[in-house]
Design a protein around this motif. Structure first.
Motif, PDB file in Angstrom:
ATOM      1  N   ASN A  40       0.745  -1.401  -0.370  1.00 29.65           N
ATOM      2  CA  ASN A  40      -0.490   0.034   0.123  1.00 29.65           C
ATOM      3  C   ASN A  40       0.813   1.482   0.419  1.00 29.65           C
ATOM      4  O   ASN A  40       0.990   1.901  -0.382  1.00 29.65           O
ATOM      5  CB  ASN A  40      -0.840   0.010   1.107  1.00 29.65           C
ATOM      6  CG  ASN A  40      -2.245  -0.784   1.370  1.00 29.65           C
ATOM      7  OD1 ASN A  40      -2.298  -1.348  -0.154  1.00 29.65           O
ATOM      8  ND2 ASN A  40      -2.251  -1.513   2.305  1.00 29.65           N
ATOM      9  N   THR A  41       1.901   1.069   0.273  1.00 28.76           N
ATOM     10  CA  THR A  41       2.674   2.320   0.445  1.00 28.76           C
ATOM     11  C   THR A  41       4.081   2.322   0.276  1.00 28.76           C
ATOM     12  O   THR A  41       4.994   1.461   0.103  1.00 28.76           O
ATOM     13  CB  THR A  41       2.596   3.148   2.079  1.00 28.76           C
ATOM     14  OG1 THR A  41       3.643   4.453   1.983  1.00 28.76           O
ATOM     15  CG2 THR A  41       3.089   1.655   2.808  1.00 28.76           C
ATOM     16  N   TYR A  42       5.294   3.486  -0.619  1.00 28.58           N
ATOM     17  CA  TYR A  42       6.966   3.129  -0.235  1.00 28.58           C
ATOM     18  C   TYR A  42       7.324   3.518   0.960  1.00 28.58           C
ATOM     19  O   TYR A  42       8.598   3.415   0.490  1.00 28.58           O
ATOM     20  CB  TYR A  42       6.785   4.202  -1.607  1.00 28.58           C
ATOM     21  CG  TYR A  42       6.461   4.358  -2.964  1.00 28.58           C
ATOM     22  CD1 TYR A  42       6.456   3.610  -3.496  1.00 28.58           C
ATOM     23  CD2 TYR A  42       5.408   4.996  -3.519  1.00 28.58           C
ATOM     24  CE1 TYR A  42       6.407   3.541  -4.619  1.00 28.58           C
ATOM     25  CE2 TYR A  42       4.457   5.568  -4.547  1.00 28.58           C
ATOM     26  CZ  TYR A  42       5.257   3.901  -5.011  1.00 28.58           C
ATOM     27  OH  TYR A  42       5.215   3.539  -6.572  1.00 28.58           O
ATOM     28  N   GLU A  43       6.395   2.988   2.088  1.00 30.70           N
ATOM     29  CA  GLU A  43       7.681   3.979   3.071  1.00 30.70           C
ATOM     30  C   GLU A  43       8.254   2.433   3.561  1.00 30.70           C
ATOM     31  O   GLU A  43       7.740   1.366   3.270  1.00 30.70           O
ATOM     32  CB  GLU A  43       6.662   4.811   4.128  1.00 30.70           C
ATOM     33  CG  GLU A  43       5.624   6.377   4.042  1.00 30.70           C
ATOM     34  CD  GLU A  43       7.034   7.239   3.489  1.00 30.70           C
ATOM     35  OE1 GLU A  43       7.860   7.228   4.084  1.00 30.70           O
ATOM     36  OE2 GLU A  43       6.687   8.049   2.685  1.00 30.70           O
ATOM     37  N   LYS A  51       9.557   6.550  -2.899  1.00 26.42           N
ATOM     38  CA  LYS A  51       8.933   6.913  -4.046  1.00 26.42           C
ATOM     39  C   LYS A  51       9.535   5.658  -5.352  1.00 26.42           C
ATOM     40  O   LYS A  51      10.615   5.502  -5.783  1.00 26.42           O
ATOM     41  CB  LYS A  51       8.062   7.238  -5.358  1.00 26.42           C
ATOM     42  CG  LYS A  51       7.743   7.155  -6.427  1.00 26.42           C
ATOM     43  CD  LYS A  51       6.245   8.274  -6.901  1.00 26.42           C
ATOM     44  CE  LYS A  51       6.198   7.290  -7.945  1.00 26.42           C
ATOM     45  NZ  LYS A  51       5.506   8.966  -8.386  1.00 26.42           N
ATOM     46  N   ILE A  86       3.620  -1.190  -5.573  1.00 22.52           N
ATOM     47  CA  ILE A  86       2.284  -0.471  -4.967  1.00 22.52           C
ATOM     48  C   ILE A  86       0.802  -0.677  -5.850  1.00 22.52           C
ATOM     49  O   ILE A  86       0.893  -0.958  -7.406  1.00 22.52           O
ATOM     50  CB  ILE A  86       2.259   0.779  -5.061  1.00 22.52           C
ATOM     51  CG1 ILE A  86       4.192   1.154  -4.154  1.00 22.52           C
ATOM     52  CG2 ILE A  86       1.499   2.507  -4.647  1.00 22.52           C
ATOM     53  CD1 ILE A  86       4.649   0.704  -3.150  1.00 22.52           C
TER      54      ILE A  86
END
Length: 201
Positions: A79-82, A86, A118
């Protein structure tokens, strides 16, 4: 240990060339430095004894195998690049599209597109392809990468028409363009275990 497709006559790699969840393509695919390879491609297309085939793949989520990006058969989405962000190389190198033209006994052109893992919010502009996605349990990333492959193929087709007229005689250019267009209209874009005709996009 050699790079895959190292002997391809023409090699184009587009890294992070598309905006997020988009498939519009700006700028030229074929640069001045590719002119010799394009001439060789055109000369090969004039040869009646060489079969010509175009392969298009919307590979969906990519993964790095240590040498190149390949299709991630697990198709695991996140769900996230964290925490990496990105633009971290581990994500960025997966947002890849590539074109290879191999000339040997036959002429094989391959176009592949990959996405990062993602989860995509891509809105499919075609209800038939939306139904196709649901029928074959494909993800938005699968379909987005197929649209990107189609965008590259259409752009390449445009550029071939212009460059054939630039590099070759009028008669040769007509043969090249006609042959390319005939093969173009037969393309099926591989998506997962199935495929979609390019004319459906």
């Amino acid at each position: 240990d050699s790079r895959p497709n190292y002997n391809a006559r023409l090699q184009l790699q587009l890294v992070d060339q598309f905006a997020s969840d988009q498939y519009a393509l700006d700028g030229k695919l074929i640069q001045d430095r590719d002119s010799i390879a394009i001439r060789q491609f055109f000369e090969a297309l004039l040869s009646k004894d060489k079969d010509f085939k175009i392969i298009g793949r919307g590979n969906g989520i990519g993964k790095w195998n240590g040498t190149q990006v390949v299709r991630d058969t697990a198709r695991t989405e996140i769900n996230t690049y964290e925490p990496l962000g990105k633009d971290d190389i581990s994500f960025k190198r997966l947002r890849l599209s590539e074109i290879f033209v191999n000339i040997d006994r036959d002429i094989i052109m391959e176009v592949n597109s990959y996405s990062d893992p993602i989860r995509s919010n891509f809105t499919i502009p075609n209800t038939a392809i939306e139904s196709f996605k649901n029928q074959y349990k494909l993800s938005n990333n699968d379909i987005l990468s197929a649209y990107r492959t189609v965008a590259i193929l259409k752009k390449f087709k445009e550029e071939v028409s212009v460059l054939a007229g630039t590099f070759m005689t009028r008669e040769e250019a007509k043969i090249i363009i006609d042959r390319f267009n005939r093969e173009f209209n037969k393309i099926k874009i591989s998506v997962g275990a199935t495929s979609i005709k390019i004319t459906e996009f």
